[in-house]
Design a protein around this motif. Structure first.
Motif, PDB file in Angstrom:
ATOM      1  N   ASP A  17      -6.314  64.929 -63.371  1.00 13.94           N
ATOM      2  CA  ASP A  17      -5.692  65.307 -64.627  1.00 13.94           C
ATOM      3  C   ASP A  17      -4.480  66.207 -64.420  1.00 13.94           C
ATOM      4  O   ASP A  17      -4.387  66.931 -63.438  1.00 13.94           O
ATOM      5  N   ASP A  18      -3.554  66.153 -65.375  1.00 14.55           N
ATOM      6  CA  ASP A  18      -2.390  67.035 -65.416  1.00 14.55           C
ATOM      7  C   ASP A  18      -2.514  67.896 -66.668  1.00 14.55           C
ATOM      8  O   ASP A  18      -2.556  67.369 -67.783  1.00 14.55           O
ATOM      9  N   VAL A  19      -2.580  69.211 -66.472  1.00 19.47           N
ATOM     10  CA  VAL A  19      -2.761  70.146 -67.580  1.00 19.47           C
ATOM     11  C   VAL A  19      -1.524  71.034 -67.686  1.00 19.47           C
ATOM     12  O   VAL A  19      -1.074  71.596 -66.689  1.00 19.47           O
ATOM     13  N   PHE A  20      -0.996  71.154 -68.904  1.00 23.81           N
ATOM     14  CA  PHE A  20       0.144  72.031 -69.191  1.00 23.81           C
ATOM     15  C   PHE A  20      -0.301  73.022 -70.259  1.00 23.81           C
ATOM     16  O   PHE A  20      -0.724  72.619 -71.342  1.00 23.81           O
ATOM     17  N   SER A  21      -0.206  74.323 -69.935  1.00 21.80           N
ATOM     18  CA  SER A  21      -0.642  75.330 -70.895  1.00 21.80           C
ATOM     19  C   SER A  21       0.181  76.601 -70.750  1.00 21.80           C
ATOM     20  O   SER A  21      -0.321  77.641 -70.365  1.00 21.80           O
ATOM     21  N   VAL A  22       1.457  76.502 -71.041  1.00 18.70           N
ATOM     22  CA  VAL A  22       2.342  77.668 -70.995  1.00 18.70           C
ATOM     23  C   VAL A  22       2.715  77.998 -72.439  1.00 18.70           C
ATOM     24  O   VAL A  22       3.518  77.305 -73.048  1.00 18.70           O
ATOM     25  N   ASN A  23       2.050  79.029 -72.997  1.00 20.65           N
ATOM     26  CA  ASN A  23       2.313  79.376 -74.389  1.00 20.65           C
ATOM     27  C   ASN A  23       2.270  80.882 -74.654  1.00 20.65           C
ATOM     28  O   ASN A  23       2.309  81.312 -75.792  1.00 20.65           O
ATOM     29  N   GLY A  24       2.131  81.701 -73.605  1.00 25.51           N
ATOM     30  CA  GLY A  24       2.192  83.152 -73.772  1.00 25.51           C
ATOM     31  C   GLY A  24       0.931  83.798 -74.314  1.00 25.51           C
ATOM     32  O   GLY A  24       0.969  84.956 -74.717  1.00 25.51           O
TER      33      GLY A  24
END
Length: 183
Positions: free
Chosen positions: A137-144
């Motif tokens: 899986d590829d997870v993106f979680s950049v939200n501060g």
């Protein structure tokens, strides 16, 4: 007549409070055959078919199950930020794309190589939970904000990747995390 109406209104309120969101939710079954499926601006329970489809949950606190197929699940409307809800997106088996677009969301990838976007369009204060599941899986979680990321079990050949910010709690099963400084 007035007493009966008041009694029915009270009973409905009690049922909703006692039973939670599930009683107040609109239940939607997607038509299948690759057709797009749409939720409402209220709380929905949306069940995908066994074919590949794109499911737009829209506003409200929605629960979406993609089921089999290569699905794309969108928790909220990316063009209308006033409708953000706290959604649960479950891709099920297959290579799926899960996108929250606002609210404090829960993402469940299930089997397959999934792309989970828990950062795009997420607003300040929206703490997300990601359980990617089996598959690379590829997870993106950049939200501060501090999110919780569990990549699940990936293969030893490629493994999972995660792009997260420094506030996130990232499980050790994320084989290839990239940590971005929180803004």
């Amino acid at each position: 007549m007035r007493r009966i109406t008041l009694l029915l209104a009270s009973m409905t309120l009690v049922l909703i409070v006692a039973g939670g969101v599930a009683l107040a939710a609109t239940i939607i079954s997607c038509p299948g055959s690759g057709a797009d499926c749409f939720g409402t601006n209220d709380d929905d329970k949306i069940k995908g078919s066994n074919s590949s489809e794109k499911i737009y949950a829209s506003g409200g606190n929605d629960t979406v199950a993609g089921n089999a197929g290569q699905d794309v699940l969108l928790g909220d409307d990316p063009t209308d930020r006033t409708l953000d809800g706290n959604d649960k997106l479950d891709g099920g088996p297959g290579d799926d794309g899960l996108h929250g677009y606002g609210g404090s969301d829960t993402f469940v990838g299930g089997g397959g190589a999934d792309i989970i976007d828990a950062g795009d369009g997420e607003s300040q204060g929206s703490q997300n939970t990601v359980k990617a599941g089996s598959g690379d899986d590829d997870v993106f979680s950049v939200n501060g904000v501090p999110d919780t990321i569990d990549c699940g079990t990936g293969s030893e050949i490629r493994g999972d990747s995660a792009v997260v910010d420094s506030l996130d709690t990232v499980a050790k099963n994320c084989e290839d995390p990239t940590i971005v400084t929180a803004q």
